[in-house]
Design an enzyme around this catalytic site. Sequence first.
Site, PDB file in Angstrom:
ATOM      1  N   CYS A  13       0.375  31.118  27.703  1.00 18.26           N
ATOM      2  CA  CYS A  13       1.756  30.933  27.384  1.00 18.26           C
ATOM      3  C   CYS A  13       1.889  29.588  27.393  1.00 18.26           C
ATOM      4  CB  CYS A  13       2.653  31.731  28.192  1.00 18.26           C
ATOM      5  SG  CYS A  13       4.472  31.316  28.038  1.00 18.26           S
ATOM      6  N   ASN A  14       2.441  28.658  26.376  1.00 18.07           N
ATOM      7  CA  ASN A  14       2.505  27.293  26.534  1.00 18.07           C
ATOM      8  C   ASN A  14       3.534  27.005  27.596  1.00 18.07           C
ATOM      9  OD1 ASN A  14       0.688  25.757  24.540  1.00 18.07           O
ATOM     10  ND2 ASN A  14       1.515  27.771  23.605  1.00 18.07           N
ATOM     11  N   THR A  15       4.930  27.519  27.209  1.00 14.82           N
ATOM     12  CA  THR A  15       6.212  27.285  27.712  1.00 14.82           C
ATOM     13  C   THR A  15       6.035  27.269  29.470  1.00 14.82           C
ATOM     14  OG1 THR A  15       7.521  27.843  26.054  1.00 14.82           O
ATOM     15  CG2 THR A  15       8.622  27.629  28.144  1.00 14.82           C
ATOM     16  N   ALA A  16       5.239  28.140  29.797  1.00 16.80           N
ATOM     17  CA  ALA A  16       5.213  28.683  31.202  1.00 16.80           C
ATOM     18  C   ALA A  16       4.105  27.671  32.158  1.00 16.80           C
ATOM     19  CB  ALA A  16       4.541  30.121  31.502  1.00 16.80           C
ATOM     20  N   LYS A  35       7.894  39.211  19.480  1.00 15.10           N
ATOM     21  CA  LYS A  35       7.981  39.936  20.417  1.00 15.10           C
ATOM     22  C   LYS A  35       8.831  41.311  20.428  1.00 15.10           C
ATOM     23  CE  LYS A  35       8.413  35.568  23.637  1.00 15.10           C
ATOM     24  NZ  LYS A  35       7.311  35.890  24.354  1.00 15.10           N
ATOM     25  N   ARG A  40      11.272  32.394  30.971  1.00 16.20           N
ATOM     26  CA  ARG A  40      10.853  30.901  31.408  1.00 16.20           C
ATOM     27  C   ARG A  40      12.097  29.844  31.117  1.00 16.20           C
ATOM     28  NH1 ARG A  40       8.590  35.145  30.404  1.00 16.20           N
ATOM     29  NH2 ARG A  40       8.048  34.757  28.495  1.00 16.20           N
ATOM     30  N   CYS A  67       3.028  27.757  20.714  1.00 16.06           N
ATOM     31  CA  CYS A  67       3.536  29.022  21.338  1.00 16.06           C
ATOM     32  C   CYS A  67       2.505  30.019  20.791  1.00 16.06           C
ATOM     33  CB  CYS A  67       5.056  29.090  20.670  1.00 16.06           C
ATOM     34  SG  CYS A  67       5.774  30.725  21.180  1.00 16.06           S
ATOM     35  N   THR A 101       8.388  26.368  21.938  1.00 20.54           N
ATOM     36  CA  THR A 101       9.999  26.430  22.249  1.00 20.54           C
ATOM     37  C   THR A 101      10.431  25.063  22.865  1.00 20.54           C
ATOM     38  OG1 THR A 101       9.134  26.755  24.734  1.00 20.54           O
ATOM     39  CG2 THR A 101       9.210  28.590  23.238  1.00 20.54           C
TER      40      THR A 101
END
Length: 234
Positions: free
Chosen positions: A83-86, A166, A53, A197, A129
């Site tokens: 998923c926050n970033t996505a 991860k 991402r 996150c 992130t």
Amino acid sequence: MNSPAGKSLGVLGGMGPAATVAFLARVQALTPARGDEDHIRVIADINPQVPNRHAQPEAAGRVLGEMAVRLRDAGAEVLAMPCNTAHAHAAAIRAAGLPFIDMVAETAKAAKEGAATRAGARRIGVLATPGGEALYAEALAAEGVEMVRLSDADRARFMAAVFGVKAGDVGPAQRAVMRDLAAVLVAAGAEGVIGGCTEVPLLLDAADLAVPLTDSAEVLAQACVDVCRGNGRG
């Protein structure tokens, strides 16, 4: 098809896999049920091959849009993505034509309300992130709340901890790093902290902070239960 327990939930997951599995467990735990048939039907695409991402945003958006269509065609009626970033690619997901629960907006709202123990916080720290920070800055501003950020050096420590999760490391050293980063935000004036996150709650508990912790994965799980069961939302 709408089940006796409500609408079917489609989950765009795999970013990362451990966070998605933890999120699914929260949906199950938060659902009031007396038996199997009272639980929400969940169709999950746990796809760790979603392009990065951060480095490949266009490719990530394309793949997420394709995942949303497949979930719709498999019978999902509501979509969510732990998923926050996505969430930068929310438009590509909504193009599938289904309601999409906005994790970032829901979490910003919950943080403003002070989670469970403190009301009316006006300065909220965010553990996220760089892409997640940008999304939360906008969402918190819409709620009239100032965001407290990590320094560049501390953000690098945060990212190292996230990638450690991860890779399967949720040990004491990683937990100590995340506690320290949350404390940095509080020392900078944060009246609450957002775990922005989905790896954060795998390392940090509410008891680790002197201010309320708003866990974005928990907020999203509750929103999914409410929307799918028709409890006045969505």
